[in-house]
Scaffold this motif. Sequence first.
Motif, PDB file in Angstrom:
ATOM      1  N   ARG A   1     -14.627  -1.028   0.373  1.00 32.11           N
ATOM      2  CA  ARG A   1     -14.566   0.427   0.392  1.00 32.11           C
ATOM      3  C   ARG A   1     -13.936   0.896   1.696  1.00 32.11           C
ATOM      4  N   THR A   2     -12.898   1.714   1.585  1.00 30.41           N
ATOM      5  CA  THR A   2     -12.359   2.349   2.779  1.00 30.41           C
ATOM      6  C   THR A   2     -13.122   3.651   2.949  1.00 30.41           C
ATOM      7  N   THR A   3     -13.442   4.000   4.163  1.00 26.51           N
ATOM      8  CA  THR A   3     -14.131   5.259   4.413  1.00 26.51           C
ATOM      9  C   THR A   3     -13.104   6.348   4.644  1.00 26.51           C
ATOM     10  N   SER A   4     -13.574   7.560   4.791  1.00 24.34           N
ATOM     11  CA  SER A   4     -12.666   8.684   5.007  1.00 24.34           C
ATOM     12  C   SER A   4     -11.872   8.530   6.294  1.00 24.34           C
ATOM     13  N   GLN A   5     -12.335   7.669   7.222  1.00 22.75           N
ATOM     14  CA  GLN A   5     -11.588   7.426   8.452  1.00 22.75           C
ATOM     15  C   GLN A   5     -10.229   6.814   8.156  1.00 22.75           C
ATOM     16  N   GLY A   6     -10.097   6.145   7.011  1.00 23.27           N
ATOM     17  CA  GLY A   6      -8.848   5.470   6.689  1.00 23.27           C
ATOM     18  C   GLY A   6      -7.950   6.266   5.774  1.00 23.27           C
ATOM     19  N   VAL A   7      -8.267   7.550   5.553  1.00 21.90           N
ATOM     20  CA  VAL A   7      -7.504   8.364   4.628  1.00 21.90           C
ATOM     21  C   VAL A   7      -6.962   9.586   5.361  1.00 21.90           C
ATOM     22  N   THR A   8      -5.695   9.873   5.167  1.00 20.17           N
ATOM     23  CA  THR A   8      -5.085  11.035   5.799  1.00 20.17           C
ATOM     24  C   THR A   8      -5.336  12.277   4.963  1.00 20.17           C
ATOM     25  N   LYS A   9      -4.943  13.446   5.488  1.00 20.05           N
ATOM     26  CA  LYS A   9      -5.157  14.707   4.783  1.00 20.05           C
ATOM     27  C   LYS A   9      -4.484  14.737   3.421  1.00 20.05           C
ATOM     28  N   ASP A  10      -3.352  14.064   3.285  1.00 20.95           N
ATOM     29  CA  ASP A  10      -2.669  14.061   1.994  1.00 20.95           C
ATOM     30  C   ASP A  10      -3.238  13.023   1.035  1.00 20.95           C
ATOM     31  N   GLY A  11      -4.304  12.296   1.462  1.00 17.01           N
ATOM     32  CA  GLY A  11      -4.986  11.347   0.585  1.00 17.01           C
ATOM     33  C   GLY A  11      -4.451   9.939   0.636  1.00 17.01           C
ATOM     34  N   SER A  12      -3.371   9.694   1.370  1.00 14.92           N
ATOM     35  CA  SER A  12      -2.837   8.338   1.438  1.00 14.92           C
ATOM     36  C   SER A  12      -3.583   7.555   2.512  1.00 14.92           C
ATOM     37  N   GLU A  13      -3.619   6.267   2.377  1.00 18.16           N
ATOM     38  CA  GLU A  13      -4.317   5.428   3.351  1.00 18.16           C
ATOM     39  C   GLU A  13      -3.465   5.242   4.591  1.00 18.16           C
ATOM     40  N   GLU A  14      -4.109   5.337   5.747  1.00 14.45           N
ATOM     41  CA  GLU A  14      -3.398   5.083   6.998  1.00 14.45           C
ATOM     42  C   GLU A  14      -3.221   3.590   7.211  1.00 14.45           C
ATOM     43  N   ALA A  15      -4.224   2.827   6.819  1.00 13.45           N
ATOM     44  CA  ALA A  15      -4.173   1.374   7.016  1.00 13.45           C
ATOM     45  C   ALA A  15      -4.313   0.704   5.662  1.00 13.45           C
ATOM     46  N   LYS A  16      -3.565  -0.339   5.442  1.00 16.83           N
ATOM     47  CA  LYS A  16      -3.638  -1.082   4.181  1.00 16.83           C
ATOM     48  C   LYS A  16      -4.511  -2.310   4.368  1.00 16.83           C
ATOM     49  N   LEU A  17      -5.252  -2.649   3.318  1.00 18.46           N
ATOM     50  CA  LEU A  17      -5.987  -3.903   3.352  1.00 18.46           C
ATOM     51  C   LEU A  17      -4.984  -5.037   3.293  1.00 18.46           C
ATOM     52  N   LYS A  18      -5.256  -6.095   4.024  1.00 14.89           N
ATOM     53  CA  LYS A  18      -4.388  -7.270   3.962  1.00 14.89           C
ATOM     54  C   LYS A  18      -4.439  -7.839   2.548  1.00 14.89           C
ATOM     55  N   ASN A  19      -3.307  -8.195   2.021  1.00 13.96           N
ATOM     56  CA  ASN A  19      -3.185  -8.938   0.764  1.00 13.96           C
ATOM     57  C   ASN A  19      -3.567  -8.167  -0.501  1.00 13.96           C
ATOM     58  N   VAL A  20      -3.893  -6.885  -0.438  1.00 16.12           N
ATOM     59  CA  VAL A  20      -4.303  -6.187  -1.652  1.00 16.12           C
ATOM     60  C   VAL A  20      -3.182  -6.202  -2.679  1.00 16.12           C
ATOM     61  N   GLU A  21      -1.970  -5.946  -2.243  1.00 17.65           N
ATOM     62  CA  GLU A  21      -0.851  -5.891  -3.165  1.00 17.65           C
ATOM     63  C   GLU A  21      -0.451  -7.268  -3.686  1.00 17.65           C
ATOM     64  N   SER A  22      -0.713  -8.318  -2.921  1.00 21.80           N
ATOM     65  CA  SER A  22      -0.203  -9.633  -3.283  1.00 21.80           C
ATOM     66  C   SER A  22      -1.265 -10.593  -3.790  1.00 21.80           C
ATOM     67  N   MET A  23      -2.426 -10.069  -4.182  1.00 22.36           N
ATOM     68  CA  MET A  23      -3.495 -10.959  -4.634  1.00 22.36           C
ATOM     69  C   MET A  23      -3.096 -11.676  -5.925  1.00 22.36           C
ATOM     70  N   GLN A  24      -3.402 -12.941  -5.988  1.00 22.97           N
ATOM     71  CA  GLN A  24      -3.149 -13.760  -7.164  1.00 22.97           C
ATOM     72  C   GLN A  24      -4.505 -14.210  -7.704  1.00 22.97           C
ATOM     73  N   CYS A  25      -5.357 -13.275  -8.068  1.00 24.09           N
ATOM     74  CA  CYS A  25      -6.745 -13.632  -8.315  1.00 24.09           C
ATOM     75  C   CYS A  25      -7.305 -13.080  -9.619  1.00 24.09           C
ATOM     76  N   GLY A  26      -6.482 -12.688 -10.541  1.00 25.08           N
ATOM     77  CA  GLY A  26      -7.010 -12.079 -11.748  1.00 25.08           C
ATOM     78  C   GLY A  26      -7.071 -10.572 -11.589  1.00 25.08           C
ATOM     79  N   TRP A  27      -8.081  -9.978 -12.184  1.00 24.58           N
ATOM     80  CA  TRP A  27      -8.193  -8.526 -12.233  1.00 24.58           C
ATOM     81  C   TRP A  27      -8.417  -7.919 -10.851  1.00 24.58           C
TER      82      TRP A  27
END
Length: 184
Positions: free
Chosen positions: A111-137
């Motif tokens: 869970r990212t907290t509101s500290q990681g979200v900008t006013k426009d709702g986009s994340e300021e920081a990305k989790l490592k490997n979220v986009e490239s996970m090869q792990c199923g669902w």
Amino acid sequence: MPITEFASLSLIPPNTLSDPHVIDLFSKVSSWQSSSSGYPLTFFTNPAEPAEIYLITGWDDVRAHEKWIASSRNQELLQIAEGFINIIGMVHLDLDFNEFPVGADSLVCVRTTSQGVTKDGSEEAKLKNVESMQCGWTGHGRNVEEVGAGVYYFAESDAHLDSEDGGKEDTVYKRIQLKMVKFT
């Protein structure tokens, strides 16, 4: 699109997941709530904190869930649970529950907290490997009732949803291992 309910509960000591009254309660919750919602309930615990219980299920929309919450059957369940279970929190996520892996034995929730979200709702920081996970669902959702409250990421447990903080609550990310619990 159906939404996903993610509820956090805690057993009050000395109650345990194997106590007959706990099993009976969660069996009733599963049966009664799923007959109202039309969606199966899944229950998980955090192996590092066995008193933590997470309920994950679907609803057609927030209004349908609110109707269930006010129902006499749900109020009866809340009375039964009084004294041995605390409700810690609950969110409605814009994650389509039809895509949720109901049969998964384990998941990781970050869970990212509101500290990681900008006013426009986009994340300021990305989790490592979220986009490239090869792990199923994998899936993610935002709280539909609180803009800017952060994002909940879910992945099957063999995923590597790593974050810089090691899962500490006072930082941008909180990581929870989830292990399926069946109350039958």
